[in-house]
Design an enzyme around this catalytic site. Structure first.
Site, mmCIF file in Angstrom:
data_model
loop_
_atom_site.group_PDB
_atom_site.id
_atom_site.type_symbol
_atom_site.label_atom_id
_atom_site.label_comp_id
_atom_site.label_asym_id
_atom_site.label_seq_id
_atom_site.Cartn_x
_atom_site.Cartn_y
_atom_site.Cartn_z
ATOM 1 N N GLU A 13 8.888 -5.990 -6.747
ATOM 2 C CA GLU A 13 8.002 -6.724 -5.776
ATOM 3 C C GLU A 13 8.330 -8.153 -6.068
ATOM 4 O OE1 GLU A 13 6.452 -8.347 -3.046
ATOM 5 O OE2 GLU A 13 5.911 -6.165 -3.182
ATOM 6 N N GLU B 109 -25.911 6.860 18.146
ATOM 7 C CA GLU B 109 -26.432 8.034 19.046
ATOM 8 C C GLU B 109 -25.984 7.950 20.389
ATOM 9 O OE1 GLU B 109 -30.701 7.734 19.898
ATOM 10 O OE2 GLU B 109 -30.819 5.778 19.381
ATOM 11 N N GLU C 40 -8.738 -11.509 16.217
ATOM 12 C CA GLU C 40 -9.550 -11.535 15.038
ATOM 13 C C GLU C 40 -9.540 -12.903 14.409
ATOM 14 O OE1 GLU C 40 -8.752 -6.891 13.083
ATOM 15 O OE2 GLU C 40 -7.421 -8.897 12.628
ATOM 16 N N SER D 182 0.860 -1.128 -0.144
ATOM 17 C CA SER D 182 -0.126 -0.112 0.072
ATOM 18 C C SER D 182 0.730 1.314 -0.040
ATOM 19 C CB SER D 182 -1.032 -0.070 1.316
ATOM 20 O OG SER D 182 -1.862 -1.199 1.025
ATOM 21 N N GLY D 183 1.773 1.242 0.986
ATOM 22 C CA GLY D 183 2.621 2.427 0.902
ATOM 23 C C GLY D 183 3.468 2.762 -0.289
ATOM 24 N N TYR E 209 -4.044 -2.703 -8.834
ATOM 25 C CA TYR E 209 -2.997 -1.905 -8.350
ATOM 26 C C TYR E 209 -1.943 -2.088 -9.269
ATOM 27 C CZ TYR E 209 -3.688 -1.414 -3.060
ATOM 28 O OH TYR E 209 -4.107 -1.027 -1.899
ATOM 29 N N CYS F 65 -5.314 -7.242 5.747
ATOM 30 C CA CYS F 65 -6.591 -6.770 6.109
ATOM 31 C C CYS F 65 -7.681 -7.061 5.024
ATOM 32 C CB CYS F 65 -6.215 -5.200 6.345
ATOM 33 S SG CYS F 65 -5.347 -4.500 5.401
ATOM 34 N N THR G 122 -2.005 0.141 7.588
ATOM 35 C CA THR G 122 -2.070 0.405 5.994
ATOM 36 C C THR G 122 -2.434 1.861 5.838
ATOM 37 O OG1 THR G 122 -2.663 -1.890 5.385
ATOM 38 C CG2 THR G 122 -3.179 -0.014 3.847
ATOM 39 N N HIS H 37 -31.952 8.702 15.867
ATOM 40 C CA HIS H 37 -32.497 7.434 16.472
ATOM 41 C C HIS H 37 -33.544 6.734 15.883
ATOM 42 C CE1 HIS H 37 -34.330 5.670 20.143
ATOM 43 N NE2 HIS H 37 -35.594 5.860 19.583
ATOM 44 N N CYS I 61 -1.457 -6.187 3.125
ATOM 45 C CA CYS I 61 -2.775 -5.805 3.309
ATOM 46 C C CYS I 61 -3.661 -6.274 2.277
ATOM 47 C CB CYS I 61 -2.811 -4.301 3.072
ATOM 48 S SG CYS I 61 -4.721 -3.570 3.353
ATOM 49 N N TYR J 77 -4.334 -7.890 17.950
ATOM 50 C CA TYR J 77 -5.469 -8.089 17.069
ATOM 51 C C TYR J 77 -5.384 -9.134 16.119
ATOM 52 C CZ TYR J 77 -2.615 -6.440 12.991
ATOM 53 O OH TYR J 77 -1.551 -6.108 12.187
ATOM 54 N N ILE J 78 -4.276 -9.716 15.853
ATOM 55 C CA ILE J 78 -4.320 -10.876 14.780
ATOM 56 C C ILE J 78 -4.981 -12.051 15.448
ATOM 57 C CG2 ILE J 78 -2.965 -12.474 13.112
ATOM 58 C CD1 ILE J 78 -1.208 -10.043 12.648
ATOM 59 N N LYS K 21 -8.935 -10.977 5.228
ATOM 60 C CA LYS K 21 -9.250 -11.164 6.537
ATOM 61 C C LYS K 21 -10.478 -10.684 6.798
ATOM 62 C CE LYS K 21 -7.434 -8.840 9.906
ATOM 63 N NZ LYS K 21 -6.222 -8.355 10.552
#
Length: 451
Positions: free
Chosen positions: A37, A445, A184, A17-18, A101, A50, A314, A440, A45, A180-181, A53
């Site tokens: 690459e 809210e 998740e 991504s970067g 991409y 991400c 990311t 509402h 990502c 978190y991984i 996932k």
């Protein structure tokens, strides 16, 4: 070497991504750009992080929705889940995004090398094919890779990379780690019917998040059947004749699992890049040390994203890539990325979202703080008979009411937090929320009703 003698103005190593953002923007500014690459365009990502996932999270959520829908009058007969269908559909969409991409870079005339690249000299990059090129600037955007601790039998475990490629949902899976991984994937596999055990070397999950959210997630997870083992580290993994694995953990008897997954953090992916050849300084974890403008200790080498181990998210990598390209190749005053007050989410079941300081951090920095909470059962859960409560927590400066942090666990928490993050970043006060009319009935809210 003069500027005109370089093959490229910018050579990017790593097209996640970067790296993608930096390469595209630099090319749009008129720079001659090439990028390499060694795996697949899109990076962690898009390919193994991400994006796929989150697709699994969506698939897992249907398990509860199909159960809850009965209270809303729906009858679903013959329901069943097929892992391979979901897995293959996820792969298909990942390939589609990878194509987007690639097409974006090619449209901006970025030269792509689908092979490994290594810095072999001053302004010099050597590709795996043997081709040697030069560049005025080099950007490292190779991300991070899962960290696997050193223990006997570590070759038998999987990481988040391999979790997407399983042939079937494991009947029983051990996930080590408390971040978190781990949480998740625990939620994902639990919803798909696995018996999930989380083993953590400490007694705290999701370190860095507000304690109220951590405790609430653990309570809900345990209610759903997820087992937690604390102060437990893997000592040995043995593969048995029936294909299962025997695991010995500190202070515990051996237990058998169908799969063992390690989610104990990620380490910057700098090995073999040749950074030592030109004197780039790195930290203890192998991260590239950079200044606020993402410049390394070598003037022409920059780094963005997880490889710098600043904030491993990311959107942060994308911001860093944009700032780098604009500052070096654009007609603007050089600028840096503000790494404070970055919102984040954990796509657990239910999800967590957070922005700003947690209660402990706020008290340490501001002394006097005022905390507002809303602890409630969402309307959907009430009708469905699901005894699962949401929690929203707002932390304010006790002196002037400025909102220092907002933390939430419950349905749609990440979607709600994105808008709330704007208010925290803008240093708005609790009074601004109080003056806002509620929508509402919604979960969101509660943000403007806390008194």
């Amino acid at each position: 070497m003069s500027e005109t003698e370089y093959d490229y103005d910018l050579f990017t190593i790593g097209i996640g991504s970067g790296g993608t953002r930096a390469s595209r923007v630099a090319a749009a500014h008129g720079a001659r750009v090439a990028a390499a690459e060694e795996h697949r365009v899109g990076g962690t990502c898009v390919i193994r992080g991400c994006v796929p996932k989150k697709m699994l999270v969506y698939g897992a959520q249907f398990a509860e929705d199909l159960e809850d829908c009965q209270a809303f009058g729906w009858t679903i007969e013959g329901k069943k889940f097929d892992w391979k269908t979901l897995r293959d559909n996820v792969f298909r969409d990942v390939s589609r995004i990878e194509g987007v991409y690639t097409e974006t870079l090619e449209k901006h005339d970025v030269t792509l090398f689908h092979e490994r690249a290594e810095i072999t000299g001053d302004h010099e990059i050597t590709l795996a094919s043997g081709k040697v090129v030069t560049a005025k600037y080099i950007l490292i955007a190779t991300g991070a890779t899962p960290h696997v601790p050193d223990f006997e039998g570590s070759e038998h475990v999987i990481t988040s990379n391999e979790a997407f490629h399983l042939d079937e949902v494991p009947g029983c899976i051990l996930i080590t780690g408390g971040g978190y991984i781990a949480n998740e994937f625990a939620g994902i596999f639990n919803e798909f019917g696995s018996k999930v055990v989380i083993a953590n070397r400490s007694d705290v999950i999701l370190r860095g998040y507000d304690f109220s959210l951590r405790d609430r997630l653990m309570q809900i997870s345990m209610t759903k059947g997820i087992e937690f083992l604390f102060h437990a580290e893997i000592e040995k993994v043995t593969k048995k004749e029936d294909g299962t694995y025997s695991v010995k953990m500190t202070g515990l008897e051996e237990r058998s699992f169908d799969k063992v997954m390690v989610a104990t953090g990620r380490k910057p992916n700098t090995e073999g890049l040749g950074l030592e050849n030109v004197g780039v300084k790195m930290g203890d974890k192998g991260e590239i040390k950079v200044d606020e403008f993402s410049k390394s200790s070598v003037d022409y080498i920059y780094a963005v994203g997880d490889v710098t181990d600043r904030v491993q998210l990311t959107p942060v990598a994308i911001r860093e890539g944009q700032a780098f390209a604009d500052s070096i190749f654009g007609d603007v005053e050089p600028y840096s990325v503000d790494h404070t007050c970055v919102p984040s989410a954990v796509f657990s079941h239910p999800p967590i979202a957070s922005v700003g300081l947690n209660e402990r951090e706020a008290k340490e920095q501001y002394g006097q703080v005022k905390t507002y909470t809303s602890d409630f059962r969402p309307m959907k859960n009430v009708v469905a008979g699901r005894n699962e409560r949401s929690l929203i927590k707002m932390i304010c400066d006790g002196a002037n009411g400025q909102i220092l942090g907002i933390h939430m666990i419950g349905p749609y928490a990440p979607e709600i937090m994105q808008a709330a993050a704007v208010a925290v970043k803008a240093k708005m006060n609790k009074a601004d929320f109080d003056a806002t009319v509620a929508i509402h009935p919604t979960v969101a809210e509660e943000l403007v009703l806390m008194r």
